[in-house]
Write a protein that holds these residues in place. Structure first.
Motif, PDB file in Angstrom:
ATOM      1  N   ALA A  52       0.853  -1.185   0.000  1.00 29.79           N
ATOM      2  CA  ALA A  52       0.000   0.000   0.000  1.00 29.79           C
ATOM      3  C   ALA A  52       0.895   1.242   0.000  1.00 29.79           C
ATOM      4  N   PRO A  53       0.471   2.308  -0.671  1.00 26.07           N
ATOM      5  CA  PRO A  53       1.313   3.501  -0.773  1.00 26.07           C
ATOM      6  C   PRO A  53       1.265   4.416   0.448  1.00 26.07           C
ATOM      7  N   THR A  54       0.632   3.992   1.520  1.00 28.01           N
ATOM      8  CA  THR A  54       0.391   4.872   2.658  1.00 28.01           C
ATOM      9  C   THR A  54       1.646   5.328   3.387  1.00 28.01           C
ATOM     10  N   LEU A  55       2.740   4.604   3.282  1.00 28.04           N
ATOM     11  CA  LEU A  55       3.989   5.029   3.924  1.00 28.04           C
ATOM     12  C   LEU A  55       4.972   5.647   2.935  1.00 28.04           C
ATOM     13  N   GLY A  56       4.653   5.591   1.660  1.00 24.24           N
ATOM     14  CA  GLY A  56       5.560   6.148   0.658  1.00 24.24           C
ATOM     15  C   GLY A  56       6.882   5.405   0.591  1.00 24.24           C
ATOM     16  N   GLN A  57       6.857   4.097   0.794  1.00 29.32           N
ATOM     17  CA  GLN A  57       8.096   3.329   0.863  1.00 29.32           C
ATOM     18  C   GLN A  57       8.364   2.440  -0.340  1.00 29.32           C
ATOM     19  N   GLY A  58       7.549   2.499  -1.370  1.00 30.57           N
ATOM     20  CA  GLY A  58       7.750   1.642  -2.538  1.00 30.57           C
ATOM     21  C   GLY A  58       9.087   1.892  -3.212  1.00 30.57           C
ATOM     22  N   ALA A  59       9.368   3.135  -3.557  1.00 33.10           N
ATOM     23  CA  ALA A  59      10.630   3.455  -4.227  1.00 33.10           C
ATOM     24  C   ALA A  59      11.815   3.216  -3.299  1.00 33.10           C
ATOM     25  N   ASN A  60      11.672   3.589  -2.029  1.00 34.91           N
ATOM     26  CA  ASN A  60      12.748   3.351  -1.075  1.00 34.91           C
ATOM     27  C   ASN A  60      13.075   1.865  -1.010  1.00 34.91           C
ATOM     28  N   ALA A 105      17.617 -12.302  -0.436  1.00 35.80           N
ATOM     29  CA  ALA A 105      16.220 -12.513  -0.028  1.00 35.80           C
ATOM     30  C   ALA A 105      16.111 -12.604   1.488  1.00 35.80           C
ATOM     31  N   ALA A 106      17.014 -13.319   2.109  1.00 31.65           N
ATOM     32  CA  ALA A 106      16.956 -13.475   3.573  1.00 31.65           C
ATOM     33  C   ALA A 106      17.140 -12.132   4.271  1.00 31.65           C
ATOM     34  N   ARG A 107      17.995 -11.305   3.728  1.00 33.13           N
ATOM     35  CA  ARG A 107      18.262  -9.995   4.340  1.00 33.13           C
ATOM     36  C   ARG A 107      17.103  -9.029   4.136  1.00 33.13           C
ATOM     37  N   ARG A 108      16.397  -9.147   3.021  1.00 33.21           N
ATOM     38  CA  ARG A 108      15.367  -8.170   2.686  1.00 33.21           C
ATOM     39  C   ARG A 108      13.953  -8.557   3.104  1.00 33.21           C
ATOM     40  N   GLN A 109      13.635  -9.835   3.134  1.00 31.91           N
ATOM     41  CA  GLN A 109      12.242 -10.226   3.323  1.00 31.91           C
ATOM     42  C   GLN A 109      11.645  -9.758   4.643  1.00 31.91           C
ATOM     43  N   ALA A 110      12.298  -9.947   5.756  1.00 35.14           N
ATOM     44  CA  ALA A 110      11.709  -9.543   7.045  1.00 35.14           C
ATOM     45  C   ALA A 110      11.501  -8.022   7.136  1.00 35.14           C
ATOM     46  N   PRO A 111      12.501  -7.208   6.776  1.00 33.48           N
ATOM     47  CA  PRO A 111      12.261  -5.762   6.839  1.00 33.48           C
ATOM     48  C   PRO A 111      11.138  -5.295   5.911  1.00 33.48           C
ATOM     49  N   VAL A 112      11.067  -5.875   4.711  1.00 27.25           N
ATOM     50  CA  VAL A 112      10.020  -5.497   3.775  1.00 27.25           C
ATOM     51  C   VAL A 112       8.650  -5.895   4.318  1.00 27.25           C
ATOM     52  N   ARG A 113       8.553  -7.070   4.909  1.00 29.97           N
ATOM     53  CA  ARG A 113       7.265  -7.514   5.466  1.00 29.97           C
ATOM     54  C   ARG A 113       6.809  -6.573   6.581  1.00 29.97           C
ATOM     55  N   ARG A 114       7.752  -6.108   7.395  1.00 31.47           N
ATOM     56  CA  ARG A 114       7.380  -5.163   8.458  1.00 31.47           C
ATOM     57  C   ARG A 114       6.812  -3.877   7.860  1.00 31.47           C
ATOM     58  N   VAL A 115       7.447  -3.376   6.808  1.00 31.71           N
ATOM     59  CA  VAL A 115       6.963  -2.151   6.167  1.00 31.71           C
ATOM     60  C   VAL A 115       5.609  -2.411   5.500  1.00 31.71           C
ATOM     61  N   GLN A 116       5.466  -3.543   4.832  1.00 30.50           N
ATOM     62  CA  GLN A 116       4.177  -3.872   4.218  1.00 30.50           C
ATOM     63  C   GLN A 116       3.075  -3.931   5.271  1.00 30.50           C
ATOM     64  N   GLN A 134       3.007  -2.490   8.195  1.00 26.60           N
ATOM     65  CA  GLN A 134       2.762  -1.151   8.708  1.00 26.60           C
ATOM     66  C   GLN A 134       1.929  -0.336   7.699  1.00 26.60           C
ATOM     67  N   ALA A 135       2.247  -0.466   6.428  1.00 27.49           N
ATOM     68  CA  ALA A 135       1.489   0.232   5.387  1.00 27.49           C
ATOM     69  C   ALA A 135       0.039  -0.264   5.355  1.00 27.49           C
ATOM     70  N   ARG A 194      13.286   3.728  11.790  1.00 25.65           N
ATOM     71  CA  ARG A 194      14.151   2.563  11.534  1.00 25.65           C
ATOM     72  C   ARG A 194      13.421   1.509  10.704  1.00 25.65           C
ATOM     73  N   THR A 195      12.152   1.294  11.007  1.00 22.22           N
ATOM     74  CA  THR A 195      11.372   0.316  10.248  1.00 22.22           C
ATOM     75  C   THR A 195      11.258   0.755   8.790  1.00 22.22           C
ATOM     76  N   ALA A 196      10.964   2.022   8.575  1.00 27.18           N
ATOM     77  CA  ALA A 196      10.812   2.526   7.214  1.00 27.18           C
ATOM     78  C   ALA A 196      12.134   2.492   6.450  1.00 27.18           C
TER      79      ALA A 196
END
Length: 182
Positions: A70-78, A107-118, A120-121, A158-160
């Motif tokens: 969802a675009p609510t946090l503006g984190q897609g491009a980031n 994938a292992a490094r990115r998946q958990a942080p991305v899921r947290r942002v998703q 939150q969004a 930090r999450t974002a």
């Protein structure tokens, strides 16, 4: 999804659409006023994407292809930029080892942080869709209060960010200069 906006979209009524947005965001009138037809708008429904695998052989997914949100946090491009930097950093370490190992680390490094942002969004999207004025007032008051709690802003930031920006910058800078990762 506000009813007047949804009605304007269904009716393809550019004037009503512009008026609704201008009521919420006055500068929208200037931007939307440049349009001459409803067809000049790009309207789509954002769908969350949760891929289990982010690579297949030499094909690698980054950004929305791997994890639209969802675009609510503006984190897609980031998220896409961080994906690319982490992918480059992890592949730079794969010298002499199979490509699949570097891709697995990415994938292992990115998946958990991305899921947290998703997540939150998604929560923010649900909060933004509250229908009644009383619920919106309660939401706004609760968010203001939460923003005053010690550490809340830093934790959300930090999450974002998903990765330490200074460390990521240094990692990419080393790659550009051809230096190995420490």
């Amino acid at each position: 999804n506000a009813p007047p906006v949804a009605e304007a979209v269904v009716g393809r009524d550019l004037a009503a659409f512009t008026a609704q947005w201008a009521g919420a965001l006055p500068m929208a009138r200037q931007v939307l006023g440049r349009l001459t037809s409803f067809d000049q708008l790009l309207i789509n429904e954002v769908v969350r994407v949760d891929n289990e695998r982010w690579s297949d052989g030499r094909l690698v997914l980054v950004g929305d292809a791997a994890h639209a949100m969802a675009p609510t946090l503006g984190q897609g491009a980031n998220s896409a930029i961080v994906d690319a930097a982490v992918l480059a950093a992890e592949l730079a370490v794969t010298s002499g080892e199979p490509l699949s190992r570097g891709l697995a680390r990415y994938a292992a490094r990115r998946q958990a942080p991305v899921r947290r942002v998703q997540n939150q969004a998604d929560r923010l999207a649900k909060l933004s869709a509250l229908g009644t004025p009383a619920l919106r007032l309660t939401r706004d008051a609760a968010l203001r209060l939460a923003g005053r709690l010690p550490g809340t802003t830093a934790r959300l930031s930090r999450t974002a960010q998903q990765e330490n920006p200074a460390e990521l910058r240094d990692s990419v800078s080393r790659l550009v200069r051809g230096q190995p990762r420490p």
